[in-house]
Design a protein around this motif. Structure first.
Motif, PDB file in Angstrom:
ATOM      1  N   THR A   1       0.821  -1.209   0.000  1.00  0.00           N
ATOM      2  CA  THR A   1       0.000   0.000   0.000  1.00  0.00           C
ATOM      3  C   THR A   1       0.856   1.260   0.000  1.00  0.00           C
ATOM      4  O   THR A   1       0.619   2.183  -0.791  1.00  0.00           O
ATOM      5  CB  THR A   1      -0.929  -0.001   1.229  1.00  0.00           C
ATOM      6  OG1 THR A   1      -1.758  -1.166   1.200  1.00  0.00           O
ATOM      7  CG2 THR A   1      -1.812   1.235   1.229  1.00  0.00           C
TER       8      THR A   1
ATOM      9  N   TYR B   1      -7.936   7.054   8.698  1.00  0.00           N
ATOM     10  CA  TYR B   1      -8.972   8.016   8.307  1.00  0.00           C
ATOM     11  C   TYR B   1      -9.258   8.994   9.436  1.00  0.00           C
ATOM     12  O   TYR B   1      -9.415  10.200   9.199  1.00  0.00           O
ATOM     13  CB  TYR B   1     -10.243   7.278   7.913  1.00  0.00           C
ATOM     14  CG  TYR B   1     -11.375   8.211   7.546  1.00  0.00           C
ATOM     15  CD1 TYR B   1     -11.434   8.790   6.281  1.00  0.00           C
ATOM     16  CD2 TYR B   1     -12.360   8.547   8.467  1.00  0.00           C
ATOM     17  CE1 TYR B   1     -12.450   9.670   5.936  1.00  0.00           C
ATOM     18  CE2 TYR B   1     -13.374   9.418   8.137  1.00  0.00           C
ATOM     19  CZ  TYR B   1     -13.418   9.975   6.880  1.00  0.00           C
ATOM     20  OH  TYR B   1     -14.417  10.847   6.550  1.00  0.00           O
TER      21      TYR B   1
ATOM     22  N   ILE C   1      -9.809  -4.017   9.196  1.00  0.00           N
ATOM     23  CA  ILE C   1     -10.406  -2.690   9.038  1.00  0.00           C
ATOM     24  C   ILE C   1      -9.736  -1.658   9.939  1.00  0.00           C
ATOM     25  O   ILE C   1      -9.613  -0.487   9.560  1.00  0.00           O
ATOM     26  CB  ILE C   1     -11.925  -2.759   9.345  1.00  0.00           C
ATOM     27  CG1 ILE C   1     -12.636  -3.597   8.285  1.00  0.00           C
ATOM     28  CG2 ILE C   1     -12.541  -1.367   9.418  1.00  0.00           C
ATOM     29  CD1 ILE C   1     -14.075  -3.904   8.631  1.00  0.00           C
TER      30      ILE C   1
ATOM     31  N   LEU D   1      -7.586   3.187   0.731  1.00  0.00           N
ATOM     32  CA  LEU D   1      -8.790   2.373   0.876  1.00  0.00           C
ATOM     33  C   LEU D   1      -8.905   1.351  -0.249  1.00  0.00           C
ATOM     34  O   LEU D   1      -9.287   0.197  -0.026  1.00  0.00           O
ATOM     35  CB  LEU D   1     -10.025   3.278   0.889  1.00  0.00           C
ATOM     36  CG  LEU D   1     -10.228   4.131   2.144  1.00  0.00           C
ATOM     37  CD1 LEU D   1     -11.410   5.080   1.951  1.00  0.00           C
ATOM     38  CD2 LEU D   1     -10.447   3.260   3.367  1.00  0.00           C
ATOM     39  N   TRP D   2      -8.576   1.769  -1.454  1.00  0.00           N
ATOM     40  CA  TRP D   2      -8.661   0.873  -2.615  1.00  0.00           C
ATOM     41  C   TRP D   2      -7.637  -0.259  -2.518  1.00  0.00           C
ATOM     42  O   TRP D   2      -7.985  -1.437  -2.629  1.00  0.00           O
ATOM     43  CB  TRP D   2      -8.457   1.689  -3.897  1.00  0.00           C
ATOM     44  CG  TRP D   2      -8.069   0.885  -5.094  1.00  0.00           C
ATOM     45  CD1 TRP D   2      -8.629  -0.283  -5.520  1.00  0.00           C
ATOM     46  CD2 TRP D   2      -7.002   1.180  -6.015  1.00  0.00           C
ATOM     47  NE1 TRP D   2      -7.979  -0.722  -6.663  1.00  0.00           N
ATOM     48  CE2 TRP D   2      -6.993   0.159  -6.984  1.00  0.00           C
ATOM     49  CE3 TRP D   2      -6.088   2.229  -6.119  1.00  0.00           C
ATOM     50  CZ2 TRP D   2      -6.078   0.147  -8.034  1.00  0.00           C
ATOM     51  CZ3 TRP D   2      -5.187   2.223  -7.164  1.00  0.00           C
ATOM     52  CH2 TRP D   2      -5.188   1.191  -8.107  1.00  0.00           C
TER      53      TRP D   2
ATOM     54  N   VAL E   1      -6.991   1.008   8.635  1.00  0.00           N
ATOM     55  CA  VAL E   1      -7.522   2.005   7.706  1.00  0.00           C
ATOM     56  C   VAL E   1      -8.424   2.991   8.442  1.00  0.00           C
ATOM     57  O   VAL E   1      -8.414   4.195   8.172  1.00  0.00           O
ATOM     58  CB  VAL E   1      -8.294   1.313   6.564  1.00  0.00           C
ATOM     59  CG1 VAL E   1      -8.882   2.339   5.618  1.00  0.00           C
ATOM     60  CG2 VAL E   1      -7.378   0.382   5.806  1.00  0.00           C
ATOM     61  N   LEU E   2      -9.216   2.491   9.366  1.00  0.00           N
ATOM     62  CA  LEU E   2     -10.094   3.363  10.144  1.00  0.00           C
ATOM     63  C   LEU E   2      -9.284   4.343  10.977  1.00  0.00           C
ATOM     64  O   LEU E   2      -9.627   5.532  11.059  1.00  0.00           O
ATOM     65  CB  LEU E   2     -10.988   2.503  11.047  1.00  0.00           C
ATOM     66  CG  LEU E   2     -12.067   3.233  11.850  1.00  0.00           C
ATOM     67  CD1 LEU E   2     -13.040   3.924  10.920  1.00  0.00           C
ATOM     68  CD2 LEU E   2     -12.802   2.260  12.760  1.00  0.00           C
TER      69      LEU E   2
ATOM     70  N   VAL F   1      -6.085   8.968   0.843  1.00  0.00           N
ATOM     71  CA  VAL F   1      -7.171   8.215   1.478  1.00  0.00           C
ATOM     72  C   VAL F   1      -7.870   7.311   0.473  1.00  0.00           C
ATOM     73  O   VAL F   1      -8.124   6.126   0.732  1.00  0.00           O
ATOM     74  CB  VAL F   1      -8.167   9.185   2.131  1.00  0.00           C
ATOM     75  CG1 VAL F   1      -9.380   8.422   2.650  1.00  0.00           C
ATOM     76  CG2 VAL F   1      -7.498   9.934   3.269  1.00  0.00           C
ATOM     77  N   LEU F   2      -8.186   7.843  -0.697  1.00  0.00           N
ATOM     78  CA  LEU F   2      -8.886   7.049  -1.706  1.00  0.00           C
ATOM     79  C   LEU F   2      -8.050   5.857  -2.156  1.00  0.00           C
ATOM     80  O   LEU F   2      -8.558   4.728  -2.284  1.00  0.00           O
ATOM     81  CB  LEU F   2      -9.240   7.930  -2.900  1.00  0.00           C
ATOM     82  CG  LEU F   2     -10.271   9.044  -2.648  1.00  0.00           C
ATOM     83  CD1 LEU F   2     -10.435   9.897  -3.897  1.00  0.00           C
ATOM     84  CD2 LEU F   2     -11.599   8.462  -2.209  1.00  0.00           C
TER      85      LEU F   2
ATOM     86  N   TRP G   1      -5.572  -1.234   0.080  1.00  0.00           N
ATOM     87  CA  TRP G   1      -5.575  -2.013   1.319  1.00  0.00           C
ATOM     88  C   TRP G   1      -6.690  -3.060   1.312  1.00  0.00           C
ATOM     89  O   TRP G   1      -6.497  -4.187   1.753  1.00  0.00           O
ATOM     90  CB  TRP G   1      -5.743  -1.080   2.510  1.00  0.00           C
ATOM     91  CG  TRP G   1      -5.650  -1.764   3.839  1.00  0.00           C
ATOM     92  CD1 TRP G   1      -6.659  -2.352   4.548  1.00  0.00           C
ATOM     93  CD2 TRP G   1      -4.466  -1.921   4.638  1.00  0.00           C
ATOM     94  NE1 TRP G   1      -6.194  -2.867   5.727  1.00  0.00           N
ATOM     95  CE2 TRP G   1      -4.842  -2.622   5.817  1.00  0.00           C
ATOM     96  CE3 TRP G   1      -3.135  -1.547   4.478  1.00  0.00           C
ATOM     97  CZ2 TRP G   1      -3.935  -2.943   6.817  1.00  0.00           C
ATOM     98  CZ3 TRP G   1      -2.229  -1.864   5.475  1.00  0.00           C
ATOM     99  CH2 TRP G   1      -2.631  -2.556   6.621  1.00  0.00           C
ATOM    100  N   ASN G   2      -7.862  -2.681   0.811  1.00  0.00           N
ATOM    101  CA  ASN G   2      -9.018  -3.582   0.851  1.00  0.00           C
ATOM    102  C   ASN G   2      -9.169  -4.427  -0.415  1.00  0.00           C
ATOM    103  O   ASN G   2     -10.104  -5.237  -0.491  1.00  0.00           O
ATOM    104  CB  ASN G   2     -10.307  -2.784   1.059  1.00  0.00           C
ATOM    105  CG  ASN G   2     -10.336  -2.083   2.407  1.00  0.00           C
ATOM    106  OD1 ASN G   2      -9.922  -2.648   3.409  1.00  0.00           O
ATOM    107  ND2 ASN G   2     -10.832  -0.856   2.424  1.00  0.00           N
TER     108      ASN G   2
ATOM    109  N   GLN H   1      -8.827  13.009   8.794  1.00  0.00           N
ATOM    110  CA  GLN H   1     -10.137  13.450   8.336  1.00  0.00           C
ATOM    111  C   GLN H   1     -10.201  14.958   8.101  1.00  0.00           C
ATOM    112  O   GLN H   1     -10.879  15.421   7.166  1.00  0.00           O
ATOM    113  CB  GLN H   1     -11.210  13.029   9.339  1.00  0.00           C
ATOM    114  CG  GLN H   1     -11.038  13.566  10.742  1.00  0.00           C
ATOM    115  CD  GLN H   1     -12.153  13.104  11.667  1.00  0.00           C
ATOM    116  OE1 GLN H   1     -13.218  12.728  11.208  1.00  0.00           O
ATOM    117  NE2 GLN H   1     -11.906  13.122  12.959  1.00  0.00           N
TER     118      GLN H   1
END
Length: 274
Positions: free
Chosen positions: A76, A257, A250, A203-204, A253-254, A199-200, A206-207, A261
């Protein structure tokens, strides 16, 4: 203001209903991570009878969590850095140099964004398999950079157009090279949009499950989403530890964020103004 007050309560109700709808799947996973698989199968909506962390300890060992976490982190971080670097430099090139070739290349990049990955995945696997390039983190990094750079170029392109060229002219007069001007003047101004892209893309990547499942074949190379293979057998699924593994996947990533934020909101609003 008085005309808008009668609509405040319905708006609040709609917003809270939408919030509950989006949070329900996440809360369901967290709740079921404390259950035994038998309890989950009987009633996945019931509350757990007791809070036990046995599923988490079992999932931690079965997934090889630390190894999978290291793989996910490495892939990542490097992929996002490659996307940010090359996309920002390419976007700058397209904005500041009005070559006909740049217009054609920019159009090709925009067109590539409309092409679904599912159309390309079989040809990609066949080509890379023929050259024995599968089961390699380097190949996966190259693919993530290739799929992520077009959107990054599109985003940076619109933002850089709003940066006055006079800033660069002043630097050129002082004897600064174009490369130094980009990294010392332009790149710091791109921080808001870079935060949004980080962030975008995190998220893409990592998940993501599909692309690593096609490239990374060995268990020692698996990322966190792929490590959930440990809970699937030929005829059954161990749902309790699986839910615990998903929660552990999760959390990083949480946390990222929550830390970023404020920068995310700032980047979105400034990007809209640009």
């Amino acid at each position: 203001m008085t005309d808008r007050q009668p609509f405040a309560i319905p708006k609040a109700i709609i917003l809270y209903a939408a919030l509950a709808m989006f949070l329900f799947p996440f809360l369901l996973v967290v709740m079921n991570s404390f259950k035994r698989t038998q309890d989950f199968v009987q009633n996945p909506l019931a509350l757990p009878s007791s809070l036990t962390f046995a599923n988490y300890s079992y999932a931690f060992d079965s997934m090889g969590f630390l190894r999978a976490f290291g793989n996910s982190m490495l892939i990542t971080v490097i992929s996002v850095l490659l996307i940010l670097l090359f996309a920002s430099m390419t976007g700058y090139l397209f904005v500041r140099f009005k070559w006909k070739l740049n217009g054609i290349l920019f159009f090709i990049m925009l067109a590539s964004m409309a092409l679904p990955f599912q159309v390309l995945m079989i040809p990609l696997v066949m080509v890379y398999g023929q050259f024995d390039l599968l089961n390699s983190k380097t190949t996966l990094l190259f693919l993530y950079a290739g799929f992520g750079i077009p959107f990054g170029v599109f985003t940076f392109h619109g933002f850089i157009k709003g940066i006055p060229y006079e800033l660069e002219e002043s630097a050129f007069i002082e004897g600064s090279s174009r490369l130094r001007t980009f990294f010392q003047i332009i790149l710091p101004l791109l921080k808001p949009v870079m935060m949004t892209l980080i962030v975008l893309d995190v998220l893409w990547i990592w998940n993501d499950y599909l692309l690593p499942s096609l490239v990374l074949l060995s268990p020692e190379h698996r990322t966190l989403p792929l490590s959930t293979y440990a809970f699937f057998s030929s005829y059954s699924v161990d749902y309790g530890p699986l839910m615990a593994g998903l929660v552990m996947t999760i959390i990083p990533v949480l946390a990222m964020y929550l830390m970023l934020q404020n920068h995310i909101i700032k980047g979105i609003t400034q990007g809209a103004l640009k």
